[in-house]
Design an enzyme around this catalytic site. Sequence first.
Site, mmCIF file in Angstrom:
data_model
loop_
_atom_site.group_PDB
_atom_site.id
_atom_site.type_symbol
_atom_site.label_atom_id
_atom_site.label_comp_id
_atom_site.label_asym_id
_atom_site.label_seq_id
_atom_site.Cartn_x
_atom_site.Cartn_y
_atom_site.Cartn_z
ATOM 1 N N ASP A 23 -0.307 -12.013 -49.987
ATOM 2 C CA ASP A 23 -0.313 -13.138 -49.052
ATOM 3 C C ASP A 23 1.022 -13.150 -48.309
ATOM 4 O O ASP A 23 2.081 -13.162 -48.933
ATOM 5 C CB ASP A 23 -0.511 -14.453 -49.835
ATOM 6 C CG ASP A 23 -0.719 -15.650 -48.917
ATOM 7 O OD1 ASP A 23 -0.703 -15.464 -47.677
ATOM 8 O OD2 ASP A 23 -0.881 -16.755 -49.445
ATOM 9 N N ASP A 25 -3.851 -13.533 -43.108
ATOM 10 C CA ASP A 25 -2.633 -13.059 -43.786
ATOM 11 C C ASP A 25 -2.814 -12.872 -45.298
ATOM 12 O O ASP A 25 -1.839 -12.917 -46.043
ATOM 13 C CB ASP A 25 -1.479 -14.033 -43.519
ATOM 14 C CG ASP A 25 -1.675 -15.372 -44.197
ATOM 15 O OD1 ASP A 25 -2.830 -15.737 -44.464
ATOM 16 O OD2 ASP A 25 -0.673 -16.046 -44.462
ATOM 17 N N GLU A 26 -4.045 -12.688 -45.738
ATOM 18 C CA GLU A 26 -4.301 -12.594 -47.178
ATOM 19 C C GLU A 26 -5.342 -11.533 -47.460
ATOM 20 O O GLU A 26 -6.330 -11.430 -46.733
ATOM 21 C CB GLU A 26 -4.927 -13.907 -47.657
ATOM 22 C CG GLU A 26 -4.017 -14.881 -48.313
ATOM 23 C CD GLU A 26 -4.847 -16.089 -48.717
ATOM 24 O OE1 GLU A 26 -5.253 -16.169 -49.875
ATOM 25 O OE2 GLU A 26 -5.110 -16.932 -47.834
#
Length: 397
Positions: A12, A107-108
């Site tokens: 993350d 973003d993960e």
Amino acid sequence: MVAKPRWIIHVDLDAFFASVEELLHPKLKGKPIIVGGDPKGRGVVASASYAARAYGVHSAMPMAQALRLCPEAVVISPHHEEYARRSQAVMGILREITPQVEQISIDEAFLDVTGCERLWGPVRQMGEMIQRRIFEEQGLPSSLGIATSKLVAKIACAEGKPRGLVFVPAGEEQAFLAPLPIEKLWGVGKVLGAKLRARGVRTIGDLATWELEQLVQEFGEVGRMLYLGARGIDKSPVRSSRERRSISQEATFAHDTADRELVRRMMLQMSEELAARLRKRHLVAQTVRIKLRYPDFSTMTRQVTLSQPTDQAMVIYEYAWELLHQYWPPGRRLRLIGVGLSGLFEGGYQLGLFDHQDQRWIRLSQALDEIRQRFGRRAITRASLLERKKRSGSLKR
Ligand SMILES: [Mg+2]
């Protein structure tokens, strides 16, 4: 013989949008940065740098409130194209480690690195390499969690933030989770969290002392998820993006409404229909998503990842309702609601560990599906749907 553990890494990026803005404007480095909508309008915080978070600013907070907490913050409107480009570059790095990458947001991502040790060395070292490469090649800080399941890897990642790397050895999952507050468990939001606390359950360890039967009695289908989650048990696979699909339903109300009962029944009906569609295609869903649209057309979506995939309407409904509760202030009118499911994969009527006990539920659901097929969709609905008034609007797919 004990099966060899899987190894899952959750990656993350830390304060992603704000970190990209720091790269674009090096002078801002270390300053409180808030990326979000117009502070004079009704915008919300999309991302806040850690310097801003120190003032209590967090994402999804109204901009006006954020600026009261941190008046000196630099406010930047989002540069989505730039974020998408950087995100793709980071995902590219992850796919060089293994093709088993499941991107769950901009973003993960989860990586299943089981068996990759021969190529890249021990998993912990692999994690360090990923973190270093993301920083050296893209200039972005990230946190990683490494564990034997997605559930534990994701929680581990959150524990280490920012710039953390938390490794949970096989067999230590339950011990790792035990001291953490109950809200850290997937699917436990404010409402469910408060219910658990009212029963003296403050930590995940407290929850682990409850018997399965007790949890099911108190919390219905969600009780099963809690039972497994408290033990760090999560068999859901990492699915590469190609396999990801989703289905959804939404309904526009004939008149904007703040009537909780009406919205609740609508949500129950949508959950029923989605579950029936899943079962027809022998799929199970890992993620439940809701969509809310307000009279001014501003729209919000929120999602929760289940520790066990499901094809059961009540599970979908309970999670969707829990999410709605958190993000729908009393009295605020709604124009539209939607429920969506993603992370769909072949699973049919398999519910893993609980096959035996779920037989009755599953047979009931199958029977309902058969009757619906023979006599039409409207043939059977749960009792609480029957009270639905005409003004509740129409369903559309
Ligand atoms: Mg992030």
